[in-house]
Design an enzyme around this catalytic site. Structure first.
Site, PDB file in Angstrom:
ATOM      1  N   CYS A  77     -38.316  32.095  38.354  1.00 49.51           N
ATOM      2  CA  CYS A  77     -38.003  33.215  38.878  1.00 49.51           C
ATOM      3  C   CYS A  77     -37.462  33.177  40.350  1.00 49.51           C
ATOM      4  O   CYS A  77     -38.422  33.080  41.114  1.00 49.51           O
ATOM      5  CB  CYS A  77     -38.878  34.444  38.749  1.00 49.51           C
ATOM      6  SG  CYS A  77     -38.152  36.102  39.295  1.00 49.51           S
TER       7      CYS A  77
ATOM      8  N   CYS B 252     -38.226  36.178  42.480  1.00 48.75           N
ATOM      9  CA  CYS B 252     -39.655  36.331  42.773  1.00 48.75           C
ATOM     10  C   CYS B 252     -40.402  35.452  43.737  1.00 48.75           C
ATOM     11  O   CYS B 252     -41.051  35.609  44.779  1.00 48.75           O
ATOM     12  CB  CYS B 252     -40.613  36.109  41.530  1.00 48.75           C
ATOM     13  SG  CYS B 252     -40.105  36.902  39.869  1.00 48.75           S
ATOM     14  N   ASP B 253     -39.734  34.177  43.879  1.00 44.25           N
ATOM     15  CA  ASP B 253     -40.383  33.031  44.699  1.00 44.25           C
ATOM     16  C   ASP B 253     -39.568  32.307  45.527  1.00 44.25           C
ATOM     17  O   ASP B 253     -39.919  31.395  46.497  1.00 44.25           O
ATOM     18  CB  ASP B 253     -40.821  31.959  43.745  1.00 44.25           C
ATOM     19  CG  ASP B 253     -41.770  32.673  42.868  1.00 44.25           C
ATOM     20  OD1 ASP B 253     -42.636  33.338  43.312  1.00 44.25           O
ATOM     21  OD2 ASP B 253     -41.881  31.897  41.473  1.00 44.25           O
TER      22      ASP B 253
END
Length: 330
Positions: free
Chosen positions: A133, A136-137
């Site tokens: 992701c 997300c990261d």
């Protein structure tokens, strides 16, 4: 018989449980025996979930959601659902232990699973330089060299997004042409931070505590070579966990559960769906949580309508009984 059963223990499932429990529906949440908490259990620091300005570890976030749901009266069962009977007013859920739970309404929030490369290092390095992701990261890879595996729209979107942070983004694709739409391809081709590596597959991920590189195999010649990296993003798709509802609920062309507009109502009355299992696009913890809210409210309204209809059906009978009692008394 219960009012509501929630299947799934990710952000959608636990948020639905919080709302259902606060509505005094006494929900039963079936959390699975092995994958409690959903994909966030494989995530290290979550920095984009509202309310946590310093970030929070994925497992800690899910633990707090569970505590909140249980505080309001949610019962959590650690077992697997093996079969569903959704037709009719009473829904039946068969568990792996052989037990059967019944409810008037079901919220199906089983999420989706990222497709993996099938390498043993994935289990060790997930959350330590290996991610599925970018949203997300990506923030953790400022001024780093990273790679994205894949050739579809998702891979192009991930690679383009990651150039906001990384100095260099390789796109590793097993063929010599992309599956992505032309506009997504061109956007990636035009980005000077992105370099394409064609006809390769990842055969090994290097690193013990964090990703340090990969071994690539040329799909044409079979030649092996190493590529040094600070991080690896796998973007080869994901699969909604709908195996229990095939031929029971309508699905979309993407394979997710079809719902009515922005609601959580599925093709079967009394069955609601939430989270990644209905979302082929966003797949974020916060959107899943919002979807769980919608499902709980929809289920609450559905149950209230059933109760109102039942009360209306009982009124004539009560009136007739009263008339009969009067006649006997006179």
């Amino acid at each position: 018989m219960r009012d509501i059963i929630i299947i799934g223990s990710g952000p959608a499932g636990f948020t639905a449980a919080i709302y259902a429990a606060r509505a005094e529906l006494k929900p039963l949440l079936i959390a699975s025996s092995v994958e409690i908490g959903g994909e966030l259990m494989n995530t290290t620091e979550v920095e984009n979930f509202p309310g946590f300005p310093e970030g929070i570890m994925g497992p800690d976030l899910m633990g707090q959601m569970q505590q909140q749901a249980e505080r309001f009266g949610t019962e959590v069962v650690y077992d697997d659902v093996v079969e569903l009977e959704l037709d009719g007013p009473v829904k039946r859920v068969k568990l792996g232990n052989g037990g059967v739970e019944e409810a008037r309404a079901i919220i199906y929030a089983t999420g989706s699973a990222y497709r993996k490369l099938g390498l043993p290092e994935e289990e060790v390095l997930s959350g330590h330089g290996l991610s599925w992701c970018a949203t997300c990261d990506g923030f953790f890879f400022r001024q780093k060299t990273i790679a994205v595996v894949g050739g579809g729209d998702s891979a192009m979107e991930e690679a383009t997004f990651l150039t906001r942070f990384a100095d260099k983004v390789y796109v590793l694709h097993r063929r010599d042409e992309l599956k992505a739409s032309k506009i997504m391809q061109q956007r990636a081709f035009d980005n000077e931070k992105i370099e394409f590596v064609w006809n390769v597959e990842v055969t090994q991920i290097h690193g013990t505590e964090a990703v340090t590189g990969v071994t690539l195999r040329d799909t044409v010649t079979g030649e092996l070579r190493a590529l040094d990296l600070d991080g690896l993003f796998v973007a080869i798709g994901n699969d909604p966990r709908t195996h229990l509802v095939h031929d029971k609920l309508d699905l979309t062309p993407e394979g997710t559960i079809a719902v009515d507009g922005r609601s959580s109502r599925t093709s079967v009355p009394g069955v609601f769906a939430a989270g990644d299992v209905i979302d082929p696009h966003y797949r974020q913890a916060v959107t899943a949580a919002g979807s769980g809210t919608v499902a709980a409210l929809d289920a609450e309204h559905y149950l209230a309508a059933l109760d109102d209809a039942g009360a209306a059906d009982e009124e004539p009978a009560s009136a007739e009984a009263s008339v009969a009692e009067l006649a006997v008394a006179n």
